[in-house]
Design a protein around this motif. Structure first.
Motif, PDB file in Angstrom:
ATOM      1  N   LEU A 147       0.827  -1.207   0.000  1.00 34.87           N
ATOM      2  CA  LEU A 147       0.000   0.000   0.000  1.00 34.87           C
ATOM      3  C   LEU A 147       0.862   1.258   0.000  1.00 34.87           C
ATOM      4  O   LEU A 147       0.554   2.239  -0.691  1.00 34.87           O
ATOM      5  CB  LEU A 147      -0.928   0.004   1.216  1.00 34.87           C
ATOM      6  CG  LEU A 147      -2.056  -1.031   1.242  1.00 34.87           C
ATOM      7  CD1 LEU A 147      -2.900  -0.854   2.496  1.00 34.87           C
ATOM      8  CD2 LEU A 147      -2.926  -0.924   0.001  1.00 34.87           C
ATOM      9  N   GLN A 148       1.939   1.234   0.777  1.00 30.76           N
ATOM     10  CA  GLN A 148       2.836   2.386   0.825  1.00 30.76           C
ATOM     11  C   GLN A 148       3.509   2.625  -0.518  1.00 30.76           C
ATOM     12  O   GLN A 148       3.695   3.776  -0.946  1.00 30.76           O
ATOM     13  CB  GLN A 148       3.899   2.191   1.907  1.00 30.76           C
ATOM     14  CG  GLN A 148       3.387   2.271   3.327  1.00 30.76           C
ATOM     15  CD  GLN A 148       2.796   3.631   3.659  1.00 30.76           C
ATOM     16  OE1 GLN A 148       3.378   4.662   3.342  1.00 30.76           O
ATOM     17  NE2 GLN A 148       1.641   3.641   4.285  1.00 30.76           N
ATOM     18  N   ILE A 165       2.277   1.792  -3.503  1.00 24.03           N
ATOM     19  CA  ILE A 165       1.262   2.319  -4.419  1.00 24.03           C
ATOM     20  C   ILE A 165       1.019   3.803  -4.136  1.00 24.03           C
ATOM     21  O   ILE A 165       0.916   4.629  -5.051  1.00 24.03           O
ATOM     22  CB  ILE A 165      -0.049   1.517  -4.286  1.00 24.03           C
ATOM     23  CG1 ILE A 165       0.166   0.079  -4.757  1.00 24.03           C
ATOM     24  CG2 ILE A 165      -1.171   2.176  -5.082  1.00 24.03           C
ATOM     25  CD1 ILE A 165      -0.997  -0.839  -4.478  1.00 24.03           C
ATOM     26  N   LYS A 166       0.924   4.129  -2.847  1.00 24.88           N
ATOM     27  CA  LYS A 166       0.734   5.524  -2.446  1.00 24.88           C
ATOM     28  C   LYS A 166       1.900   6.390  -2.903  1.00 24.88           C
ATOM     29  O   LYS A 166       1.713   7.517  -3.386  1.00 24.88           O
ATOM     30  CB  LYS A 166       0.584   5.597  -0.925  1.00 24.88           C
ATOM     31  CG  LYS A 166       0.417   7.001  -0.384  1.00 24.88           C
ATOM     32  CD  LYS A 166       0.361   6.993   1.143  1.00 24.88           C
ATOM     33  CE  LYS A 166       0.317   8.413   1.692  1.00 24.88           C
ATOM     34  NZ  LYS A 166       0.317   8.420   3.182  1.00 24.88           N
ATOM     35  N   SER A 167       3.112   5.865  -2.762  1.00 26.11           N
ATOM     36  CA  SER A 167       4.300   6.604  -3.167  1.00 26.11           C
ATOM     37  C   SER A 167       4.315   6.867  -4.666  1.00 26.11           C
ATOM     38  O   SER A 167       4.660   7.964  -5.117  1.00 26.11           O
ATOM     39  CB  SER A 167       5.554   5.826  -2.764  1.00 26.11           C
ATOM     40  OG  SER A 167       6.716   6.450  -3.238  1.00 26.11           O
ATOM     41  N   SER A 168       3.939   5.856  -5.452  1.00 29.06           N
ATOM     42  CA  SER A 168       3.900   6.012  -6.903  1.00 29.06           C
ATOM     43  C   SER A 168       2.834   7.009  -7.334  1.00 29.06           C
ATOM     44  O   SER A 168       3.022   7.774  -8.285  1.00 29.06           O
ATOM     45  CB  SER A 168       3.639   4.657  -7.561  1.00 29.06           C
ATOM     46  OG  SER A 168       4.664   3.742  -7.259  1.00 29.06           O
ATOM     47  N   ALA A 169       1.700   7.004  -6.631  1.00 29.45           N
ATOM     48  CA  ALA A 169       0.593   7.892  -6.993  1.00 29.45           C
ATOM     49  C   ALA A 169       0.856   9.342  -6.600  1.00 29.45           C
ATOM     50  O   ALA A 169       0.420  10.273  -7.282  1.00 29.45           O
ATOM     51  CB  ALA A 169      -0.696   7.401  -6.330  1.00 29.45           C
ATOM     52  N   THR A 170       1.577   9.558  -5.501  1.00 28.42           N
ATOM     53  CA  THR A 170       1.803  10.917  -4.991  1.00 28.42           C
ATOM     54  C   THR A 170       3.203  11.442  -5.290  1.00 28.42           C
ATOM     55  O   THR A 170       3.494  12.604  -5.011  1.00 28.42           O
ATOM     56  CB  THR A 170       1.585  10.948  -3.463  1.00 28.42           C
ATOM     57  OG1 THR A 170       2.500  10.042  -2.831  1.00 28.42           O
ATOM     58  CG2 THR A 170       0.155  10.560  -3.119  1.00 28.42           C
ATOM     59  N   GLU A 218       8.420   6.594   0.317  1.00 31.01           N
ATOM     60  CA  GLU A 218       7.660   5.702   1.182  1.00 31.01           C
ATOM     61  C   GLU A 218       8.134   5.854   2.623  1.00 31.01           C
ATOM     62  O   GLU A 218       9.323   5.683   2.904  1.00 31.01           O
ATOM     63  CB  GLU A 218       7.852   4.243   0.727  1.00 31.01           C
ATOM     64  CG  GLU A 218       7.443   3.998  -0.719  1.00 31.01           C
ATOM     65  CD  GLU A 218       7.889   2.633  -1.200  1.00 31.01           C
ATOM     66  OE1 GLU A 218       7.802   1.682  -0.410  1.00 31.01           O
ATOM     67  OE2 GLU A 218       8.340   2.530  -2.347  1.00 31.01           O
TER      68      GLU A 218
END
Length: 432
Positions: free
Chosen positions: A310-311, A313-318, A322
């Motif tokens: 999840l971290q 994915i969040k890092s790639s999106a934002t 991480e």
């Protein structure tokens, strides 16, 4: 023979030891002294039961209470205990008890089996694991006895409590109450439900986290990143699972809480899952797939893997680094988490497809649930396990074995490289 074993990688030795324990267990369980009079036990069913016990799963094709004698049930309990702790831990503790030293090869085996990065303090860790296991299982036996003694004679109640405590702390869904009923007769018993959840939770967060909690006196700020991630994700999943199950099924809050905890690789149930809705089964499947935590007795892709995924994915999106709990997530962690998740999904998809061919009369949700339960070493079932054909049973045995060792460990058993000999120019590939 000894030289050949020493040349093998730790992963291969661990895999071989589990396979050997399964075969020994299958022979012990099929002995006449292990099977009740008038009961016929096929070897395939004995092999399936031994695999389920060693892989601390709990899926059963024969009921342990109705099929096995007290001696057979004792063999089953020991298979669960050895499978939960791991043969390397058990073997190391025996060697230490004999006053002998553990060589470098043995230390590497222990480190690999416990999934720890450093070999420092391994001997102390083994002592702590054994001590923690004894304390929790004795406590579980005593508290469970208070409940079971109300329905059984004292000696029988002690025996059931002892078995239940071992199975629960090792996150294995076996019971010896008979008639494939699991803990359904005790669904409204608050004490047994809470004791079971307590043992499942601590057995599932891992020995490293338990040891750290004890050393740091349960002070949150002083815990490592790993311990914080494991505890945080475990609590969130339990809470989310409880709410989802309560919303989808006509069950009590206690029952929803129990199933949310149990679905994370323990496999006990207080309701017949065959009556659950598709939404409820899907929620349980999600919880099973994530599973317990690294270094524990449970399976699944692990809570830390899910968190790092999840971290990432969040890092790639934002487009941000991480990080969590004032720590930066290791750069290689996301890659490993993605590989583990993809391999686990591949096993579920392939296993489901094969069972669909072998058992065309079964519903797709029942099959997905069964395969995920086997891979995550949970033990929950919608009731289709006893009716599976020989081919499906053998496939389930393989999947449980993969789940206990870990998909990534299985994938690396056959190939080891000392490094790339040839370098290549980095190419370009479009993603998404």
């Amino acid at each position: 023979m000894i030289k050949f074993i020493k040349k093998q990688s730790p992963a291969r030795i661990i895999a071989s030891s589990f396979a050997a324990l399964i075969l020994i267990g299958s022979v012990l369980l099929v002995l006449p002294c292990s099977v009740r009079d008038g009961v016929s036990l096929k070897y395939i069913d004995s092999l399936y039961t031994a695999t389920s016990a060693v892989c601390v799963t709990g899926l059963v094709v024969v009921d342990a209470g109705d099929t096995f004698t007290p001696l057979g049930q004792f063999f089953l309990a020991m298979l669960i205990q050895f499978g939960g702790l791991g043969l390397t831990t058990v073997g190391a503790s025996i060697i230490l008890a004999m006053g002998k030293r553990i060589d470098l090869k043995g230390r590497n085996l222990i480190r690999e089996s416990m999934n720890v990065d450093s070999g420092k303090g391994l001997i102390k860790l083994i002592y702590r694991i054994i001590l923690v296991t004894v304390i929790f299982e004795i406590l579980g036996t005593v508290l469970s006895f208070i409940v079971f003694v109300q329905d059984y004679p004292p000696f029988e109640a002690w025996r059931i409590s002892f078995f239940h405590s071992i199975a629960t702390f090792n996150n294995s869904g076996f019971d010896i109450l008979g008639n494939f009923q699991s803990l359904i007769p005790y669904g409204d018993n608050v004490l047994l439900s809470l004791v079971t959840c307590f043992l499942i939770f601590f057995g599932g967060i891992g020995f490293l986290v338990i040891s750290e909690l004890w050393k740091k006196r349960f002070r949150w700020k002083k815990l490592s990143m790993h311990a914080k991630v494991v505890i945080f994700v475990s609590v969130v999943l339990i809470a989310a699972g409880t709410v989802l199950l309560k919303c989808t099924e006509d069950i009590t809050w206690l029952g929803a809480f129990f199933l949310s905890v149990s679905a994370r690789t323990a496999g006990f149930t207080v309701y017949p899952l065959s009556s659950f809705s598709q939404a409820g089964l899907l929620a349980l499947t999600f919880l099973m797939f994530i599973g317990a935590s690294p270094g524990s007795t449970g399976g699944g892709i692990k809570t830390s893997t899910f968190f790092v995924l999840l971290q990432g994915i969040k890092s790639s999106a934002t487009n941000r680094t991480e990080k969590a709990f004032r720590y930066a997530v290791p750069k290689e962690a996301f890659k490993k988490a993605a590989v583990i998740t993809l391999l686990a999904l591949s096993v579920v998809v392939c296993g489901t497809y094969i069972v669909c061919i072998l058992e065309p009369h079964l519903g797709i949700m029942d099959i997905v649930f069964e395969v995920t339960s086997a891979l995550a070493t949970v033990g929950l079932s919608t009731g289709i396990t006893p009716g599976l054909g020989v081919g499906s049973k053998l496939l389930s045995i393989i999947i449980m074995y993969i789940g206990r060792l870990g998909p990534l460990t299985i994938a690396t058993l056959w190939h080891f490289s000392k490094g790339e000999r040839v370098g290549y120019i980095e190419g370009n590939i479009t993603i998404g």
